[in-house]
Design an enzyme around this catalytic site. Sequence first.
Site, PDB file in Angstrom:
ATOM      1  CB  SER A 130      -0.903   0.010   1.231  1.00  0.00           C
ATOM      2  OG  SER A 130      -1.449   1.306   1.386  1.00  0.00           O
TER       3      SER A 130
ATOM      4  CG  HIS B 163      -3.990  -1.577  -1.343  1.00  0.00           C
ATOM      5  ND1 HIS B 163      -5.116  -2.327  -1.619  1.00  0.00           N
ATOM      6  CD2 HIS B 163      -4.326  -0.761  -0.317  1.00  0.00           C
ATOM      7  CE1 HIS B 163      -6.093  -1.988  -0.782  1.00  0.00           C
ATOM      8  NE2 HIS B 163      -5.644  -1.026   0.010  1.00  0.00           N
TER       9      HIS B 163
ATOM     10  N   GLY C  15      -9.232   3.729   7.412  1.00  0.00           N
ATOM     11  CA  GLY C  15      -8.980   5.167   7.543  1.00  0.00           C
ATOM     12  C   GLY C  15      -7.519   5.552   7.709  1.00  0.00           C
ATOM     13  CG  PHE C  16      -5.942   7.006  10.149  1.00  0.00           C
ATOM     14  CD1 PHE C  16      -5.338   8.206   9.794  1.00  0.00           C
ATOM     15  CD2 PHE C  16      -7.259   7.027  10.597  1.00  0.00           C
ATOM     16  CE1 PHE C  16      -6.037   9.406   9.892  1.00  0.00           C
ATOM     17  CE2 PHE C  16      -7.968   8.218  10.692  1.00  0.00           C
ATOM     18  CZ  PHE C  16      -7.353   9.423  10.339  1.00  0.00           C
ATOM     19  N   GLY C  17      -3.244   4.045   8.063  1.00  0.00           N
ATOM     20  CA  GLY C  17      -2.250   2.979   8.104  1.00  0.00           C
ATOM     21  C   GLY C  17      -1.644   2.903   9.495  1.00  0.00           C
ATOM     22  N   GLY C  18      -0.859   1.868   9.707  1.00  0.00           N
ATOM     23  CA  GLY C  18      -0.101   1.761  10.951  1.00  0.00           C
ATOM     24  C   GLY C  18      -0.903   1.361  12.178  1.00  0.00           C
TER      25      GLY C  18
ATOM     26  N   GLY D  69      -4.859  -4.226   6.620  1.00  0.00           N
ATOM     27  CA  GLY D  69      -4.725  -3.560   7.905  1.00  0.00           C
ATOM     28  C   GLY D  69      -3.877  -4.363   8.876  1.00  0.00           C
ATOM     29  N   GLY D  70      -2.701  -3.826   9.185  1.00  0.00           N
ATOM     30  CA  GLY D  70      -1.838  -4.480  10.168  1.00  0.00           C
ATOM     31  C   GLY D  70      -1.221  -5.779   9.695  1.00  0.00           C
TER      32      GLY D  70
ATOM     33  N   GLY E  43       1.120  -2.000   4.119  1.00  0.00           N
ATOM     34  CA  GLY E  43       1.662  -0.657   3.975  1.00  0.00           C
ATOM     35  C   GLY E  43       2.928  -0.491   4.800  1.00  0.00           C
ATOM     36  CB  THR E  44       3.343   0.015   8.445  1.00  0.00           C
ATOM     37  OG1 THR E  44       2.269   0.964   8.451  1.00  0.00           O
ATOM     38  CG2 THR E  44       4.423   0.473   9.387  1.00  0.00           C
TER      39      THR E  44
HETATM   40  C1  DX5 Z   1      -6.231   1.809   5.721  1.00  0.00           C
HETATM   41  C2  DX5 Z   1      -5.874   1.293   4.363  1.00  0.00           C
HETATM   42  C3  DX5 Z   1      -4.764   0.331   4.322  1.00  0.00           C
HETATM   43  C4  DX5 Z   1      -3.463   0.820   4.910  1.00  0.00           C
HETATM   44  C5  DX5 Z   1      -2.840  -0.360   5.578  1.00  0.00           C
HETATM   45  O1  DX5 Z   1      -7.566   2.154   5.787  1.00  0.00           O
HETATM   46  O2  DX5 Z   1      -6.960   0.677   3.727  1.00  0.00           O
HETATM   47  O3  DX5 Z   1      -4.550  -0.159   3.003  1.00  0.00           O
HETATM   48  O4  DX5 Z   1      -2.580   1.332   3.962  1.00  0.00           O
HETATM   49  O5  DX5 Z   1      -1.708   0.065   6.256  1.00  0.00           O
HETATM   50  P1  DX5 Z   1      -0.925  -0.890   7.240  1.00  0.00           P
HETATM   51  O6  DX5 Z   1      -0.428  -2.041   6.420  1.00  0.00           O
HETATM   52  O7  DX5 Z   1       0.166  -0.013   7.751  1.00  0.00           O
HETATM   53  O8  DX5 Z   1      -1.883  -1.334   8.301  1.00  0.00           O
HETATM   54 ZN    ZN Z   2      -6.503  -0.228   1.787  1.00  0.00          ZN
END
Ligand code: DX5
Ligand code: ZN
Length: 226
Positions: A11, A35, A144-147, A178-179, A199-200
């Site tokens: 992501s 993504h 809504g948020f990564g990490g 997510g995570g 993502g992270t």
């Molecule tokens: C959050 C996004 C995810 C996000 C995941 O709402 O849909 O795609 O980038 O980030 P990580 O992998 O850091 O949880």
């Molecule tokens: Zn996503």
Amino acid sequence: MTVPPSIIAPSILAADFARLADEVRAVEDAADWLHVDVMDNHFVPNLTIGLPVVQSLRAVTRLPFDVHLMITDPRRWAPGYADAGAYNVTFHAEACDDPVALAKDLRSAGARAGLAIDRDTPIEPYLDLLPSFDTLLIMTIKAGFGGQRFLPQLLDKVRAARRHVDSGHLELRIEVDGGIAADTIEQAAAAGADAFVAGTAVYGADDPAEAVRRLRGLAERANAGA
Ligand code: DX5
Ligand code: ZN
């Protein structure tokens, strides 16, 4: 059960937005999909990127785009991402009153169609819609948020979806988002996911491509043991 190879989808939400093209190229040879998290500050409180960025990025990579729309009114916006060359366009069940109609529109626009289920949404009402979709994205956090920290109890939805997909012989990817990281991907794979957003865990690593390969190895191992 024959298990298709796992999809790993980094992501770019966790990438350096000032160097997006370089960040995408860093995973080009290792990842399966890219993504792209589109957030509108209405469906979720966060605000990220939209169509112009997707259009520009399309020209710099061969990776298929897995667009995750966290927006209200996806019927208005989603087909534009298909027109921009997205491989898969996923919208949220909570944001759409006629998901099957939008899935048809996306497929006629040349994309695959994805349905996303947020943390607090049960999966059961949507299982019968799955033949209209190519991907089912099950959030393993609140969108809504990564990490954020992975919520293992949400894997019950992955198990229910996997049972439904297998018993109905549906052609559908079950994606988790997510995570997802080295310490969580195996449990998600064992629950039946076969596409993994990270993502992270990818862009927070010193070597993003190596992080992707490691995640794939872990997912394949968990699948082989399933
Ligand atoms: C959050 C996004 C995810 C996000 C995941 O709402 O849909 O795609 O980038 O980030 P990580 O992998 O850091 O949880
Ligand atoms: Zn996503």
